[in-house]
Design a protein around this motif. Structure first.
Motif, PDB file in Angstrom:
ATOM      1  N   PRO A  92       0.870  -1.153   0.002  1.00  0.00           N
ATOM      2  CA  PRO A  92       0.171  -0.043   0.089  1.00  0.00           C
ATOM      3  C   PRO A  92       0.873   1.136   0.038  1.00  0.00           C
ATOM      4  N   MET A  93       0.502   2.105  -0.634  1.00  0.00           N
ATOM      5  CA  MET A  93       1.248   3.575  -0.745  1.00  0.00           C
ATOM      6  C   MET A  93       0.487   4.593  -0.061  1.00  0.00           C
ATOM      7  N   HIS A  94      -0.055   4.129   0.926  1.00  0.00           N
ATOM      8  CA  HIS A  94      -1.060   5.182   2.123  1.00  0.00           C
ATOM      9  C   HIS A  94      -1.241   4.356   3.098  1.00  0.00           C
ATOM     10  N   LYS A  95      -0.996   4.902   4.299  1.00  0.00           N
ATOM     11  CA  LYS A  95      -0.926   4.399   5.631  1.00  0.00           C
ATOM     12  C   LYS A  95      -2.286   3.861   5.935  1.00  0.00           C
ATOM     13  N   GLN A  96      -3.447   4.736   5.550  1.00  0.00           N
ATOM     14  CA  GLN A  96      -4.869   4.216   5.675  1.00  0.00           C
ATOM     15  C   GLN A  96      -5.471   3.163   4.723  1.00  0.00           C
ATOM     16  N   ILE A  97      -4.626   2.745   4.001  1.00  0.00           N
ATOM     17  CA  ILE A  97      -5.053   1.539   2.975  1.00  0.00           C
ATOM     18  C   ILE A  97      -4.903   0.283   3.695  1.00  0.00           C
ATOM     19  N   ASP A  98      -5.633  -0.552   3.803  1.00  0.00           N
ATOM     20  CA  ASP A  98      -5.383  -1.841   4.519  1.00  0.00           C
ATOM     21  C   ASP A  98      -5.032  -2.856   3.346  1.00  0.00           C
ATOM     22  N   PRO A  99      -4.071  -3.696   3.316  1.00  0.00           N
ATOM     23  CA  PRO A  99      -3.442  -4.466   2.287  1.00  0.00           C
ATOM     24  C   PRO A  99      -4.425  -5.751   2.608  1.00  0.00           C
ATOM     25  N   ARG A 100      -4.803  -6.230   3.599  1.00  0.00           N
ATOM     26  CA  ARG A 100      -5.272  -7.325   3.709  1.00  0.00           C
ATOM     27  C   ARG A 100      -6.915  -7.378   3.087  1.00  0.00           C
ATOM     28  N   SER A 101      -7.412  -6.201   3.051  1.00  0.00           N
ATOM     29  CA  SER A 101      -8.827  -6.021   2.244  1.00  0.00           C
ATOM     30  C   SER A 101      -8.592  -6.354   0.792  1.00  0.00           C
ATOM     31  N   ALA A 102      -7.566  -5.799   0.237  1.00  0.00           N
ATOM     32  CA  ALA A 102      -7.304  -6.273  -1.128  1.00  0.00           C
ATOM     33  C   ALA A 102      -6.828  -7.671  -1.211  1.00  0.00           C
ATOM     34  N   ALA A 104      -8.102 -10.210   0.499  1.00  0.00           N
ATOM     35  CA  ALA A 104      -9.414 -10.976   0.694  1.00  0.00           C
ATOM     36  C   ALA A 104     -10.104 -10.819  -0.595  1.00  0.00           C
ATOM     37  N   ILE A 105     -10.207  -9.660  -1.416  1.00  0.00           N
ATOM     38  CA  ILE A 105     -10.806  -9.816  -2.778  1.00  0.00           C
ATOM     39  C   ILE A 105     -10.162 -10.645  -3.859  1.00  0.00           C
ATOM     40  N   LEU A 106      -8.693 -10.718  -3.706  1.00  0.00           N
ATOM     41  CA  LEU A 106      -8.225 -11.937  -4.570  1.00  0.00           C
ATOM     42  C   LEU A 106      -8.269 -13.361  -4.023  1.00  0.00           C
ATOM     43  N   GLU A 107      -8.504 -13.351  -2.800  1.00  0.00           N
ATOM     44  CA  GLU A 107      -8.953 -14.850  -2.580  1.00  0.00           C
ATOM     45  C   GLU A 107     -10.216 -15.372  -2.906  1.00  0.00           C
ATOM     46  N   ASN A 108     -11.244 -14.608  -2.845  1.00  0.00           N
ATOM     47  CA  ASN A 108     -12.560 -14.536  -3.488  1.00  0.00           C
ATOM     48  C   ASN A 108     -12.864 -14.216  -4.979  1.00  0.00           C
ATOM     49  N   CYS A 109     -12.100 -13.949  -5.768  1.00  0.00           N
ATOM     50  CA  CYS A 109     -12.258 -13.746  -7.108  1.00  0.00           C
ATOM     51  C   CYS A 109     -12.560 -14.867  -7.897  1.00  0.00           C
ATOM     52  N   ASP A 110     -12.356 -15.922  -7.481  1.00  0.00           N
ATOM     53  CA  ASP A 110     -12.682 -17.267  -8.067  1.00  0.00           C
ATOM     54  C   ASP A 110     -13.438 -18.226  -7.302  1.00  0.00           C
ATOM     55  N   GLU A 111     -14.438 -18.891  -7.629  1.00  0.00           N
ATOM     56  CA  GLU A 111     -15.143 -19.947  -6.824  1.00  0.00           C
ATOM     57  C   GLU A 111     -14.342 -21.169  -6.704  1.00  0.00           C
ATOM     58  N   LEU A 161       0.921  -2.306  -6.317  1.00  0.00           N
ATOM     59  CA  LEU A 161       0.952  -1.060  -5.591  1.00  0.00           C
ATOM     60  C   LEU A 161      -0.423  -0.786  -5.385  1.00  0.00           C
ATOM     61  N   LEU A 162      -0.965  -0.577  -4.221  1.00  0.00           N
ATOM     62  CA  LEU A 162      -2.183  -0.216  -3.910  1.00  0.00           C
ATOM     63  C   LEU A 162      -2.417   1.440  -3.501  1.00  0.00           C
ATOM     64  N   MET A 197      -8.227   1.409  -5.427  1.00  0.00           N
ATOM     65  CA  MET A 197      -9.203   0.828  -4.677  1.00  0.00           C
ATOM     66  C   MET A 197     -10.323   1.867  -4.063  1.00  0.00           C
ATOM     67  N   ASP A 198     -11.353   1.553  -3.507  1.00  0.00           N
ATOM     68  CA  ASP A 198     -12.392   2.287  -2.994  1.00  0.00           C
ATOM     69  C   ASP A 198     -12.963   3.412  -3.722  1.00  0.00           C
ATOM     70  N   LEU A 199     -12.829   3.139  -5.180  1.00  0.00           N
ATOM     71  CA  LEU A 199     -13.400   3.950  -6.302  1.00  0.00           C
ATOM     72  C   LEU A 199     -15.316   3.964  -6.121  1.00  0.00           C
ATOM     73  N   GLU A 200     -15.898   2.859  -5.577  1.00  0.00           N
ATOM     74  CA  GLU A 200     -17.174   2.812  -5.649  1.00  0.00           C
ATOM     75  C   GLU A 200     -17.701   3.651  -4.568  1.00  0.00           C
ATOM     76  N   SER A 201     -16.846   3.982  -3.376  1.00  0.00           N
ATOM     77  CA  SER A 201     -17.449   4.416  -2.387  1.00  0.00           C
ATOM     78  C   SER A 201     -17.403   6.108  -2.449  1.00  0.00           C
ATOM     79  N   VAL A 202     -16.720   6.712  -3.515  1.00  0.00           N
ATOM     80  CA  VAL A 202     -16.626   8.110  -4.056  1.00  0.00           C
ATOM     81  C   VAL A 202     -18.163   8.351  -4.673  1.00  0.00           C
ATOM     82  N   ASN A 203     -18.471   9.648  -4.519  1.00  0.00           N
ATOM     83  CA  ASN A 203     -19.560  10.366  -5.036  1.00  0.00           C
ATOM     84  C   ASN A 203     -19.714  10.103  -6.424  1.00  0.00           C
ATOM     85  N   PRO A 204     -20.763   9.057  -7.304  1.00  0.00           N
ATOM     86  CA  PRO A 204     -20.677   9.058  -8.632  1.00  0.00           C
ATOM     87  C   PRO A 204     -20.133  10.244  -9.653  1.00  0.00           C
ATOM     88  N   LYS A 205     -20.516  11.438  -9.030  1.00  0.00           N
ATOM     89  CA  LYS A 205     -20.139  12.614  -9.731  1.00  0.00           C
ATOM     90  C   LYS A 205     -18.640  12.992  -9.881  1.00  0.00           C
TER      91      LYS A 205
END
Length: 809
Positions: A92-102, A104-111, A161-162, A197-205
C-alpha cells in the motif's frame, strides 16, 4: 660502289603521343592479361539484391522467433505445476489503506480457487481456470519498516501497488508512500501493477475526476503502466490474469543469483549443549539460478553460512493434488550433500605474512637503539595562551609526551585520517564564527515568535515554546550549521588552505608532491600501500572474471530453480538466531545464494548520485549505511570525482545534486548491483540520501587529495614577479622550487630564486601578470579508504524502540 648511308634521328625528332584508351584497358591489353582464360558467368545485380533481401527477412524471423521462445521460457518458469508460483508483494502506498482487504478480494475472485496459508504468512492461491498458482506476501507498513519492504521486494516477481480514490485527488501517495517509492525505484521495482481501490465509495459525480487525478499523478512515475481497479471479485480476477500474463521485468541482481523466500523455518540446536550453534532449516521455492550445496548462502540480519545438505519435501501447494494422493506428504528426498573437500571456506580476509619481503633480521645494536628512542620522553605542560612563566608553574597537570620529532610524525599521521588539511588556527576561527552565527540565529526565532503570538497569553506562549524545544535537537542543528558553512567555504575556495606560520611547509606537506600534469603524469599504484591492503583480494581482470562467473552460475550442476526444497544451514549461533527471531515482525527468512568470491573482502567502487530532497552536505569519511545488492552494512566511504583516467581527485564533501564515486572496504559483489545510501536520523530511522550502482572492484583506483597554496604578486616586471605570502622562510622556497606555479588567470611559471629570509621569491611566468592575479601551487597526496566495515546483522523494532546489532568483519 659507294657505301649506303642510313638516316639516324637526332635529338630534336618529334615524338607523337600514344593512343589513350581512357579509364579502361585496351582490348589488346585485356587479351594479354587473360592469356586464353575464360571468365565465369557473372550473377546479375538484381539477383544479388533479391538474395540479400531474403537473407535479411530470414534473420529477422529468426531473431523474432528466438525472442518469443525466450519470453515463453521466462513465463514458463513461474506459476506452473512444477515451477515456483508467482510471488506478489502487496504494497500500500498510503498508511490508511488496508492490504488485507485487497488480499481478501483476490482470495474470493474465483469460486474454484484453492487458498492455503503457510506458517510464515504467505498466502497461496491456485486458479485451475488459468492453470497457474500465485503466492502473496504483505510486508510490515509504516515509518521505520522501509528496510523490511526493500528486503521483500528483492525476491518478489511482481509488485502490486495499492492506492485509494477515497483519499482525495491530492493524496494518491502520502508522505510515507513517496519515501518508500523513492527507495524501491532506486533498488528496482519488480514488474509493477497499480490498483485503484475504493472507487465505488466516491460520489458518482466525482469518480471520473478522482480516476483522472490518479492517472495524471501515476503517469509521471510509471508512464508505461495501466491503472487497474480492485473493488469487486471480477476486478480481482482481472488483476490475477494480469499478474500471470504480463511480461516480467528483468532485474539482473536477482536473476543472476539463487534466492529463496522462506515458507517454513525451523532451528535445531546441536546435541552438544556447550556448543552454542545449531542448524537452520529453511523451506521454500528456489528462484533465480541453480543452487550449489558446496557454496555459501547469505541471510540478511544473520550473515554468511555454509550448507550441509538440501532436501526436497513434497510440494503442499500443487495445482492437481489428486495425482499425488497416493504419495505420502511426509516423504522427503535428499537431493545432495555437501562435500567437505569442495565446500567454500568462510574466510573473508587474506592473512598476510608479516615477514614477507623481509631480507634481514634486526641486530642487537638496532634493538637497543630502538629501546633507547622509545624511552626518550619529555615532560610538557599544557599552558593556556597568555600565561606567564610564574602562572604556568602553578599548573599541576603534567603529561609525558614524546620528543618534537615524534610529535610531528603523529600529527602527520592524524592528518592522513582527517578529511581537511587546514591548520588548527583556521579551524578555531571557523568554530568561533559558527558559534556566534548560531547564537545570533537562535535568538531571532524567539523575537519572531513574540511578534507572531501577540494575541495569545504569556502562559500559552511559554508552554508552546517548551513543547517546541523538547521536539527539537539543537545540538544536531548546531552541527548541521557548522557542516553547511564548512562545505560552503570549501566550495568557494576549493582545496585552498593557508600555509602555517608555526610549522615549516616542507614538514607540513612532506607527504605531498607536485605533478607536471594531473592527467598524464605517472603514479605507481603499488607505492606505499597501507597494511589493510594486504588483507583484501584483487582480480587480475575483474570484467572477465565477472562474465565467467555469471555464465557458469547458470550452468552449474545443482538444485534447479522452481523446486520446493529445504536448505540445511549449519553453524548458526543460537544467541544470534533467537535475537533475530524476537526482532522480526514476521516468521519468514530470506536466503541468497552467493556467487564465488562474493564473501571475500576487497575495495568496492560505487557511483552515487544525490537525491533532490537531500540538501545537507555529507563529509568524506562520514558514517553512512550502504545497501549494496543483498547486503547492508555501515562504512565510512571516501569520495572522488567520477571521471575517466587513471587518477581521480578527492572530494571533501558529497554535495547536493552531485555525482561522485564512493570507495570503501566491503565484500565483493559482481555488477550490475543497485546501491542505496542512507543516513540515520536522530529518531534512528533511515533517510535515503543517494542512489547508484557498483562500478567495479579495483584496489588500484588512485584517489589524489589536492592542496592549493596561494601567493600574491608584490612586484611585477614583465614576465618576472616577486611573490609573497606563499612561504615564510627561505628553506621552504628552495624545497618547493621544482613544483610548477599556476595563476588564476591561466599563466604558468616556476620559482627562480629566494629573496631574503621571509619567504619572498622571484618567479618567472609565460606572460606578464596582472596586479589582481593570484599565484597557486598544486600539491597532491594519495588517499586510502578506512577499514570501517560493519555488517548490519540485526535490525529490530520493539515498543517503538529501534536497535542494531553490528558485527565487525
Amino acid at each position: 660502289m659507294a657505301d649506303k648511308v642510313f638516316h639516324r634521328p637526332g635529338p630534336l625528332k618529334q615524338t607523337n603521343k600514344a593512343h589513350k584508351t581512357g579509364r579502361h584497358r585496351s582490348k589488346g591489353a585485356i587479351d594479354n592479361a587473360q592469356k586464353g582464360k575464360v571468365s565465369l558467368k557473372v550473377v546479375s545485380h538484381k539477383h544479388k539484391q533479391q538474395q540479400r533481401k531474403e537473407q535479411r527477412r530470414n534473420q529477422l524471423n529468426q531473431l523474432r522467433k528466438n525472442k518469443r521462445e525466450e519470453s515463453f521460457a521466462i513465463k514458463r518458469q513461474l506459476g506452473g505445476q512444477n515451477t515456483a508460483p508467482f510471488l506478489v508483494c502487496i504494497l500500500p502506498m498510503h498508511k490508511q489503506i488496508d492490504p488485507r482487504s485487497a488480499l481478501a478480494i483476490l482470495e474470493n475472485c474465483d469460486e474454484e480457487a484453492v487458498v492455503d496459508r503457510s506458517l510464515a504468512g504467505v498466502t497461496y492461491i491456485n486458479l485451475p481456470r488459468f492453470k497457474q498458482r500465485f503466492a502473496f506476501i504483505v510486508p510490515p507498513v509504516g515509518r521505520g519498516n522501509e528496510v523490511a519492504v526493500l528486503d521483500y521486494l528483492k525476491v518478489c516477481d511482481t509488485t502490486l501497488l495499492l492506492t485509494s480514490a477515497a483519499m482525495g485527488e491530492d493524496d494518491v501517495f502520502d508522505k510515507w508512500g513517496h519515501r518508500i517509492y523513492n527507495m524501491i525505484s532506486a533498488q528496482g521495482i519488480p514488474t509493477p501493477i497499480v490498483a485503484l481501490m475504493d472507487l465505488e465509495s466516491v460520489n458518482p459525480k466525482r469518480r471520473a475526476n478522482s480516476k483522472a487525478a490518479a492517472y495524471k499523478f501515476l503517469s509521471k512515475l510509471l508512464p508505461a503502466e495501466k491503472i487497474m481497479q480492485l473493488d469487486t471479485n471480477a476486478e480481482g480476477l482481472n488483476v490475477m490474469r494480469r499478474v500471470g500474463a504480463q511480461k516480467k521485468n528483468v532485474l539482473y541482481n536477482k536473476n543472476n543469483r539463487p534466492h529463496l523466500f522462506g515458507d517454513k523455518v525451523e532451528f535445531i540446536p546441536n546435541s552438544n549443549p556447550t556448543h552454542e550453534f545449531g542448524t537452520l532449516k529453511v523451506t521454500g521455492f528456489l528462484r533465480g539460478t541453480p543452487l550449489d550445496v558446496n557454496g555459501l548462502v547469505h541471510i540478511p540480519g544473520l550473515g554468511d553460512f555454509q550448507m550441509s545438505q538440501i532436501d526436497a519435501p513434497q510440494d503442499p501447494y500443487k495445482l492437481d493434488k489428486s495425482r499425488n494422493a497416493e504419495m505420502s506428504t511426509d516423504e522427503v528426498r535428499n537431493l545432495c550433500k555437501a562435500d567437505p573437500t569442495k565446500q567454500t571456506s568462510l574466510q573473508s580476509e587474506n592473512i598476510p605474512d608479516p615477514m614477507d619481503a623481509e631480507q634481514t633480521w634486526p641486530t642487537e645494536e638496532e634493538i637497543q637503539e630502538a629501546q633507547k628512542e622509545a624511552k626518550k620522553t619529555k615532560l610538557i605542560k599544557r599552558v593556556p595562551k597568555g600565561y606567564s612563566a610564574y602562572q604556568a608553574a602553578w599548573i599541576p597537570d603534567v603529561e609525558t609526551v614524546e620528543d618534537d620529532q615524534s610529535i610531528a610524525e603523529d600529527d602527520d599521521d592524524m592528518d592522513d585520517d582527517d578529511d581537511d588539511d587546514e591548520n588548527e588556527d583556521e579551524d578555531d576561527e571557523f568554530m568561533s564564527c559558527d558559534d556566534k552565527s548560531f547564537d545570533d540565529e537562535v535568538e531571532k526565532p524567539d523575537s519572531d515568535t513574540e511578534e507572531y503570538v501577540e494575541t495569545a497569553s504569556v502562559s500559552d506562549v511559554a508552554i508552546n515554546d517548551e513543547k517546541y524545544d523538547l521536539q527539537m535537537d539543537f545540538h544536531e542543528e548546531r552541527d548541521t550549521m557548522k557542516k553547511i558553512k564548512e562545505a560552503r567555504v570549501d566550495e568557494l575556495w576549493p582545496d585552498e588552505i593557508d600555509t602555517p606560520l608555526d610549522v615549516a611547509a616542507r614538514d607540513r606537506f612532506q607527504k605531498f608532491r607536485g605533478l607536471e600534469s594531473f592527467r598524464t603524469s605517472p603514479w605507481d599504484t603499488k607505492e606505499n600501500l597501507p597494511s589493510d591492503y594486504a588483507r583484501i583480494y584483487q582480480f587480475k581482470n575483474f570484467d572477465r572474471t565477472k562474465r565467467r562467473i555469471i555464465t557458469e552460475a547458470k550452468e552449474i550442476d545443482g538444485v534447479l530453480p522452481g523446486w520446493y526444497i529445504t536448505i540445511h544451514i549449519i553453524n548458526v549461533p543460537a544467541t544470534k538466531w533467537f535475537a533475530y527471531k524476537s526482532a522480526q515482525l514476521t516468521n519468514n527468512v530470506i536466503v541468497y545464494g552467493m556467487l564465488p568470491h562474493e564473501h571475500q573482502m576487497s575495495i568496492m567502487n560505487v557511483v552515487l548520485k544525490r537525491l533532490p530532497d537531500s540538501e545537507v552536505p555529507i563529509k568524506s569519511k562520514e558514517r553512512i549505511i550502504i545497501q549494496c545488492g543483498y547486503r547492508r552494512f555501515v562504512v565510512n566511504p571516501t569520495y572522488s570525482q567520477h571521471t575517466n583516467g587513471d587518477k581521480h581527485k578527492f572530494e571533501r564533501y558529497f554535495r547536493p545534486h552531485e555525482t561522485v564515486c564512493a570507495t570503501f572496504f566491503a565484500p565483493i559483489q559482481f555488477p550490475p548491483v543497485p546501491v542505496l545510501a542512507f543516513k540515520e536520523n536522530p529518531d534512528t530511522t533511515l533517510a535515503l540520501v543517494a542512489r547508484g550502482c557498483v562500478i567495479n572492484c579495483n584496489p588500484d583506483r588512485i584517489i589524489l587529495k589536492r592542496v592549493v597554496l596561494s601567493g600574491h604578486p608584490m612586484r611585477i616586471n614583465r614576465k618576472s614577479a616577486t611573490i609573497r605570502y606563499m612561504f615564510f622562510n627561505k628553506e621552504d622556497v628552495e624545497y618547493f622550487k621544482p613544483v610548477k606555479l599556476r595563476t588564476k588567470c591561466g599563466r604558468l611559471g616556476h620559482i627562480k630564486e629566494s629573496l631574503g629570509t621571509h619567504g619572498h621569491m622571484k618567479c618567472y611566468f609565460d606572460g606578464q601578470l596582472r596586479s589582481q592575479d593570484t599565484v597557486f601551487m598544486y600539491l597532491y597526496k594519495r588517499v586510502y579508504p578506512k577499514w570501517t566495515y560493519e555488517e548490519c546483522l540485526i535490525r529490530c523494532e520493539e515498543n517503538n524502540q529501534r536497535s542494531e546489532l553490528m558485527m565487525d568483519m
